[in-house]
Enzyme design. Structure first.
Site, PDB file in Angstrom:
ATOM      1  N   HIS A 117       0.808  -0.902   0.096  1.00 26.24           N
ATOM      2  CA  HIS A 117      -0.283   0.122  -0.042  1.00 26.24           C
ATOM      3  C   HIS A 117       1.053   1.552  -0.360  1.00 26.24           C
ATOM      4  CE1 HIS A 117      -4.014   1.529   1.551  1.00 26.24           C
ATOM      5  NE2 HIS A 117      -3.702   2.224   0.716  1.00 26.24           N
ATOM      6  N   ILE A 119       4.214   3.556   0.529  1.00 24.82           N
ATOM      7  CA  ILE A 119       5.526   3.586   0.343  1.00 24.82           C
ATOM      8  C   ILE A 119       6.233   4.796   0.771  1.00 24.82           C
ATOM      9  CG2 ILE A 119       5.450   1.628  -0.967  1.00 24.82           C
ATOM     10  CD1 ILE A 119       6.091   3.602  -3.269  1.00 24.82           C
ATOM     11  N   ASN A 170      -2.024   1.967   6.747  1.00 24.33           N
ATOM     12  CA  ASN A 170      -2.594   3.359   5.049  1.00 24.33           C
ATOM     13  C   ASN A 170      -0.909   3.187   4.467  1.00 24.33           C
ATOM     14  OD1 ASN A 170      -2.722   4.969   3.265  1.00 24.33           O
ATOM     15  ND2 ASN A 170      -5.494   4.792   4.257  1.00 24.33           N
ATOM     16  N   ASP A 171      -0.449   4.280   5.213  1.00 25.47           N
ATOM     17  CA  ASP A 171       0.679   4.667   4.408  1.00 25.47           C
ATOM     18  C   ASP A 171       1.394   5.103   5.952  1.00 25.47           C
ATOM     19  OD1 ASP A 171       2.637   5.720   3.030  1.00 25.47           O
ATOM     20  OD2 ASP A 171       1.234   7.946   2.895  1.00 25.47           O
ATOM     21  N   ASN A 226      -5.126   8.559   6.241  1.00 26.23           N
ATOM     22  CA  ASN A 226      -4.498   8.386   5.154  1.00 26.23           C
ATOM     23  C   ASN A 226      -2.920   8.420   4.682  1.00 26.23           C
ATOM     24  OD1 ASN A 226      -4.246   7.649   2.585  1.00 26.23           O
ATOM     25  ND2 ASN A 226      -6.305   7.891   1.601  1.00 26.23           N
ATOM     26  N   ASP A 272      -5.143  12.274   0.150  1.00 28.73           N
ATOM     27  CA  ASP A 272      -4.944  10.869   0.083  1.00 28.73           C
ATOM     28  C   ASP A 272      -3.657  11.036   0.337  1.00 28.73           C
ATOM     29  OD1 ASP A 272      -4.484   8.077  -0.322  1.00 28.73           O
ATOM     30  OD2 ASP A 272      -6.330   8.173  -1.574  1.00 28.73           O
ATOM     31  N   ASN A 273      -3.106  10.686  -0.222  1.00 26.56           N
ATOM     32  CA  ASN A 273      -1.167  10.968   0.190  1.00 26.56           C
ATOM     33  C   ASN A 273      -0.136  11.769  -0.346  1.00 26.56           C
ATOM     34  OD1 ASN A 273      -0.834   7.954   0.327  1.00 26.56           O
ATOM     35  ND2 ASN A 273      -0.575   6.888  -1.772  1.00 26.56           N
TER      36      ASN A 273
END
Length: 367
Positions: A117, A119, A170-171, A226, A272-273
């Site tokens: 997921h 990285i 998640n991250d 997230n 999100d990321n």
């Protein structure tokens, strides 16, 4: 009308009002009422990928982009054999001409049960490099897998880290050769529990710090924690809360790893990321309409708008933010990350087998 009937009527009315308020809160948080006035285009080129290139991290010194991917729809479908679906890590040689940019696999054979997921990359003072990857194995607990990176960019399995506090991770943000932060996007892996948490906007997600030996809760009260990333000097940590559409900024104690909230900004989109660029600015892949994203998750033909927000942080808090890319879903649906490299940004997505290489504008626009 009897007294009992009147009481029952009041109870029903109260339930209707409460349900209406909860529905309005959830739909607002999910972008149901969000209007998009215009698309904000960029000059993009498609890089063919495997399904689900969800996260991207760039080694700017060596000119290599690492991509995390696995076929989420194949796993969601639950078809026979789906438990054997394995994800992978890929690289793009950014030193090559853009027309030659392509993904090539760098996944080691171990671990065999690997579904990456989020990285992150850690570069030590001695130049030693490690890649950290959140993994959701088909069997067993949530893990953070750590890989050593050779000079040529190939990966060698180093270790697996798990902990009871890794619930629905998640991250990951690497801050040392074996220390990192991870986000728990929910307080449970149970699908019904997650659905109820999302609808009620319960703030039960958190950030976990693992110092290389043990894990502890570093920050909490997120609706859906997230993306997470640390500043280049490690002195700040940034967390994206998707359901509250908020970017949180934490001051980090370098000695203890403790986090102290110092700033936050409601960006009005499902963040999100996060990618921290060399100039300190942030790129955030975002979902302006989360309801459309949920529809896209179940149906590839259902479009989900994709947005890139650029955040320029102020020296003492504050700063400014704006949109540098916004597509209604025809060019990219379900974006998850934007990673900057010079005047280019690489856009990844949750489901479809493409990465976009796009021009990166410095002009911040309203949408």
């Amino acid at each position: 009308m009897s007294k009992n009937w009147r009481i029952a009527g009041y109870v029903v009315l109260a339930l209707v009002i409460v349900a209406s308020v909860l529905a309005w809160r959830f739909l607002s948080a999910a972008g149901y009422f969000t209007g998009i006035r215009q698309e904000i285009a960029a000059d993009c080129r498609v890089i063919e990928a495997v399904p689900g290139p969800e996260d991207i991290v760039i080694d700017h010194e060596r000119g290599i982009a690492y991509v995390s991917a696995y076929d989420r729809r194949a796993v969601q479908a639950g078809a026979p054999g789906s438990e054997a679906v394995r994800g992978g890590l890929y690289a793009i040689d950014l030193k090559a001409p853009q027309t030659d940019w392509a993904l090539y696999p760098v996944t080691p054979n171990a671990p065999a049960d690997f579904r990456p997921h989020g990285i992150d990359l850690h570069v030590g003072a001695d130049g030693a490099r490690r890649l950290f990857a959140v993994s959701h194995p088909a069997a067993g607990p949530e893990k953070v897998e750590i890989f050593d990176i050779a000079r040529d960019g190939t990966l060698t399995y180093a270790q697996s880290v798990t902990d009871p506090l890794f619930v629905s991770i998640n991250d990951v943000a690497a801050v040392g050769p074996d220390s990192f932060y991870v986000t728990n996007d929910h307080a449970s892996k149970n699908g019904l529990h997650q659905l109820v948490s999302n609808i009620l906007l319960l703030r039960n997600a958190n950030v976990i710090y693992h110092d290389g030996t043990a894990a502890r809760i570093a920050a909490g009260r997120f609706a859906l924690a997230n993306g997470i990333e640390a500043s280049a000097d490690g002195g700040e940590v940034y967390v994206a809360d998707t359901m509250s559409m908020t970017l949180h900024v934490f001051e980090r104690d370098l000695a203890t790893g403790n986090l102290k909230g110092v700033d936050m900004a409601r960006l009005g989109t499902g963040v999100d990321n996060i990618d921290v660029q060399p100039d300190g600015s942030l790129l955030i892949g975002s979902h302006p309409k989360l309801m459309d994203f949920l529809g896209h998750a179940g149906d590839p033909a259902a479009l989900s708008p994709s947005q890139v927000v650029r955040v320029e942080l102020g020296a003492n808090g504050g700063g400014k933010a704006g949109t540098i890319y916004l597509d209604l879903g025809a060019e990219m649906s379900g974006i998850s990350v934007a990673a900057g490299y010079g005047d280019v940004m690489l856009l990844g997505q949750v489901f479809e087998p493409e990465v976009l290489a796009c021009t990166q504008s410095k002009e911040l626009k309203a949408w």
